[in-house]
Design a protein around this motif. Structure first.
Motif, PDB file in Angstrom:
ATOM      1  N   TYR A   8       0.849  -1.179   0.000  1.00  0.00           N
ATOM      2  CA  TYR A   8       0.000   0.000   0.000  1.00  0.00           C
ATOM      3  C   TYR A   8       0.889   1.235   0.000  1.00  0.00           C
ATOM      4  O   TYR A   8       2.011   1.193   0.487  1.00  0.00           O
ATOM      5  CB  TYR A   8      -0.922   0.002   1.218  1.00  0.00           C
ATOM      6  CG  TYR A   8      -0.168  -0.075   2.524  1.00  0.00           C
ATOM      7  CD1 TYR A   8       0.124   1.080   3.233  1.00  0.00           C
ATOM      8  CD2 TYR A   8       0.283  -1.274   3.032  1.00  0.00           C
ATOM      9  CE1 TYR A   8       0.829   1.041   4.412  1.00  0.00           C
ATOM     10  CE2 TYR A   8       0.991  -1.330   4.213  1.00  0.00           C
ATOM     11  CZ  TYR A   8       1.255  -0.167   4.900  1.00  0.00           C
ATOM     12  OH  TYR A   8       1.960  -0.217   6.066  1.00  0.00           O
ATOM     13  N   ARG A  10       2.295   4.158   1.576  1.00  0.00           N
ATOM     14  CA  ARG A  10       2.366   4.637   2.959  1.00  0.00           C
ATOM     15  C   ARG A  10       2.062   6.122   3.071  1.00  0.00           C
ATOM     16  O   ARG A  10       1.324   6.552   3.956  1.00  0.00           O
ATOM     17  CB  ARG A  10       3.741   4.347   3.546  1.00  0.00           C
ATOM     18  CG  ARG A  10       4.010   2.863   3.717  1.00  0.00           C
ATOM     19  CD  ARG A  10       5.315   2.630   4.385  1.00  0.00           C
ATOM     20  NE  ARG A  10       5.185   3.023   5.791  1.00  0.00           N
ATOM     21  CZ  ARG A  10       6.098   2.794   6.708  1.00  0.00           C
ATOM     22  NH1 ARG A  10       7.213   2.187   6.385  1.00  0.00           N
ATOM     23  NH2 ARG A  10       5.908   3.186   7.950  1.00  0.00           N
ATOM     24  N   THR A  12       0.350   8.076   1.105  1.00  0.00           N
ATOM     25  CA  THR A  12      -1.052   8.370   0.813  1.00  0.00           C
ATOM     26  C   THR A  12      -1.942   8.040   2.004  1.00  0.00           C
ATOM     27  O   THR A  12      -2.841   8.809   2.353  1.00  0.00           O
ATOM     28  CB  THR A  12      -1.517   7.569  -0.419  1.00  0.00           C
ATOM     29  OG1 THR A  12      -0.633   7.841  -1.508  1.00  0.00           O
ATOM     30  CG2 THR A  12      -2.933   7.924  -0.804  1.00  0.00           C
ATOM     31  N   VAL A  13      -1.680   6.909   2.649  1.00  0.00           N
ATOM     32  CA  VAL A  13      -2.469   6.525   3.820  1.00  0.00           C
ATOM     33  C   VAL A  13      -2.285   7.551   4.932  1.00  0.00           C
ATOM     34  O   VAL A  13      -3.251   7.963   5.583  1.00  0.00           O
ATOM     35  CB  VAL A  13      -2.085   5.107   4.301  1.00  0.00           C
ATOM     36  CG1 VAL A  13      -2.774   4.776   5.613  1.00  0.00           C
ATOM     37  CG2 VAL A  13      -2.439   4.072   3.255  1.00  0.00           C
ATOM     38  N   LYS A  14      -1.065   7.997   5.144  1.00  0.00           N
ATOM     39  CA  LYS A  14      -0.799   9.002   6.179  1.00  0.00           C
ATOM     40  C   LYS A  14      -1.531  10.309   5.884  1.00  0.00           C
ATOM     41  O   LYS A  14      -2.110  10.930   6.778  1.00  0.00           O
ATOM     42  CB  LYS A  14       0.695   9.268   6.300  1.00  0.00           C
ATOM     43  CG  LYS A  14       1.454   8.177   7.002  1.00  0.00           C
ATOM     44  CD  LYS A  14       2.919   8.538   7.122  1.00  0.00           C
ATOM     45  CE  LYS A  14       3.698   7.428   7.761  1.00  0.00           C
ATOM     46  NZ  LYS A  14       5.116   7.744   7.881  1.00  0.00           N
ATOM     47  N   VAL A  17      -5.315   9.812   6.608  1.00  0.00           N
ATOM     48  CA  VAL A  17      -5.591   9.769   8.049  1.00  0.00           C
ATOM     49  C   VAL A  17      -5.445  11.154   8.661  1.00  0.00           C
ATOM     50  O   VAL A  17      -6.274  11.580   9.471  1.00  0.00           O
ATOM     51  CB  VAL A  17      -4.667   8.755   8.756  1.00  0.00           C
ATOM     52  CG1 VAL A  17      -4.791   8.849  10.265  1.00  0.00           C
ATOM     53  CG2 VAL A  17      -4.973   7.339   8.286  1.00  0.00           C
ATOM     54  N   SER A  28       4.198   5.317  12.463  1.00  0.00           N
ATOM     55  CA  SER A  28       3.685   3.990  12.121  1.00  0.00           C
ATOM     56  C   SER A  28       2.158   3.924  12.030  1.00  0.00           C
ATOM     57  O   SER A  28       1.591   2.842  12.067  1.00  0.00           O
ATOM     58  CB  SER A  28       4.175   2.969  13.148  1.00  0.00           C
ATOM     59  OG  SER A  28       3.661   3.289  14.413  1.00  0.00           O
ATOM     60  N   ASP A  30       0.269   4.396   9.511  1.00  0.00           N
ATOM     61  CA  ASP A  30      -0.162   3.717   8.294  1.00  0.00           C
ATOM     62  C   ASP A  30      -0.143   2.203   8.470  1.00  0.00           C
ATOM     63  O   ASP A  30      -1.042   1.506   8.005  1.00  0.00           O
ATOM     64  CB  ASP A  30       0.693   4.133   7.106  1.00  0.00           C
ATOM     65  CG  ASP A  30       2.163   3.860   7.334  1.00  0.00           C
ATOM     66  OD1 ASP A  30       2.634   4.033   8.476  1.00  0.00           O
ATOM     67  OD2 ASP A  30       2.846   3.479   6.371  1.00  0.00           O
ATOM     68  N   VAL A  33      -3.202   1.283  10.636  1.00  0.00           N
ATOM     69  CA  VAL A  33      -4.445   1.371   9.865  1.00  0.00           C
ATOM     70  C   VAL A  33      -4.560   0.190   8.905  1.00  0.00           C
ATOM     71  O   VAL A  33      -5.628  -0.428   8.778  1.00  0.00           O
ATOM     72  CB  VAL A  33      -4.525   2.712   9.102  1.00  0.00           C
ATOM     73  CG1 VAL A  33      -5.654   2.715   8.093  1.00  0.00           C
ATOM     74  CG2 VAL A  33      -4.668   3.862  10.072  1.00  0.00           C
ATOM     75  N   PHE A  34      -3.472  -0.150   8.242  1.00  0.00           N
ATOM     76  CA  PHE A  34      -3.483  -1.269   7.300  1.00  0.00           C
ATOM     77  C   PHE A  34      -3.779  -2.582   8.017  1.00  0.00           C
ATOM     78  O   PHE A  34      -4.598  -3.383   7.546  1.00  0.00           O
ATOM     79  CB  PHE A  34      -2.161  -1.360   6.548  1.00  0.00           C
ATOM     80  CG  PHE A  34      -2.101  -2.504   5.579  1.00  0.00           C
ATOM     81  CD1 PHE A  34      -2.813  -2.459   4.400  1.00  0.00           C
ATOM     82  CD2 PHE A  34      -1.338  -3.623   5.851  1.00  0.00           C
ATOM     83  CE1 PHE A  34      -2.774  -3.521   3.503  1.00  0.00           C
ATOM     84  CE2 PHE A  34      -1.293  -4.684   4.969  1.00  0.00           C
ATOM     85  CZ  PHE A  34      -2.004  -4.631   3.792  1.00  0.00           C
TER      86      PHE A  34
END
Length: 78
Positions: A8, A10, A12-14, A17, A28, A30, A33-34
């Motif tokens: 995934y 990382r 983009t997820v951060k 969120v 950490s 991301d 969440v994953f």
């Protein structure tokens, strides 16, 4: 041996969120969440399989997933 593809994005997820929470996120977040997402999907599939067996279906169907989605989401609500 060459490293495998990323599971995934990382960064983009951060960003997602951080945008939704409006707070500073740790290094950490991301990963957390994953992993929570993976546990949710695993639980959803398990509950849907149980529901489909109760209904006499051969496999997991969209109907059985829809039936258990609300309960599974309630378990993972923080």
């Amino acid at each position: 041996m060459a490293p495998g593809p990323k599971l995934y994005p990382r960064a983009t997820v951060k960003k997602i969120v951080k945008a939704h929470s409006g707070c500073h996120v740790g290094k950490s977040v991301d990963i957390t969440v994953f992993l929570d997402y993976v546990l949710f999907v695993q639980s959803l599939v398990k509950e849907a399989a149980i529901e489909s067996k109760k209904g006499g279906e051969r496999g997991v169907t969209a109907r059985s997933v829809k039936k258990v989605t609300a309960d599974t989401l309630a378990k993972f609500k923080g």
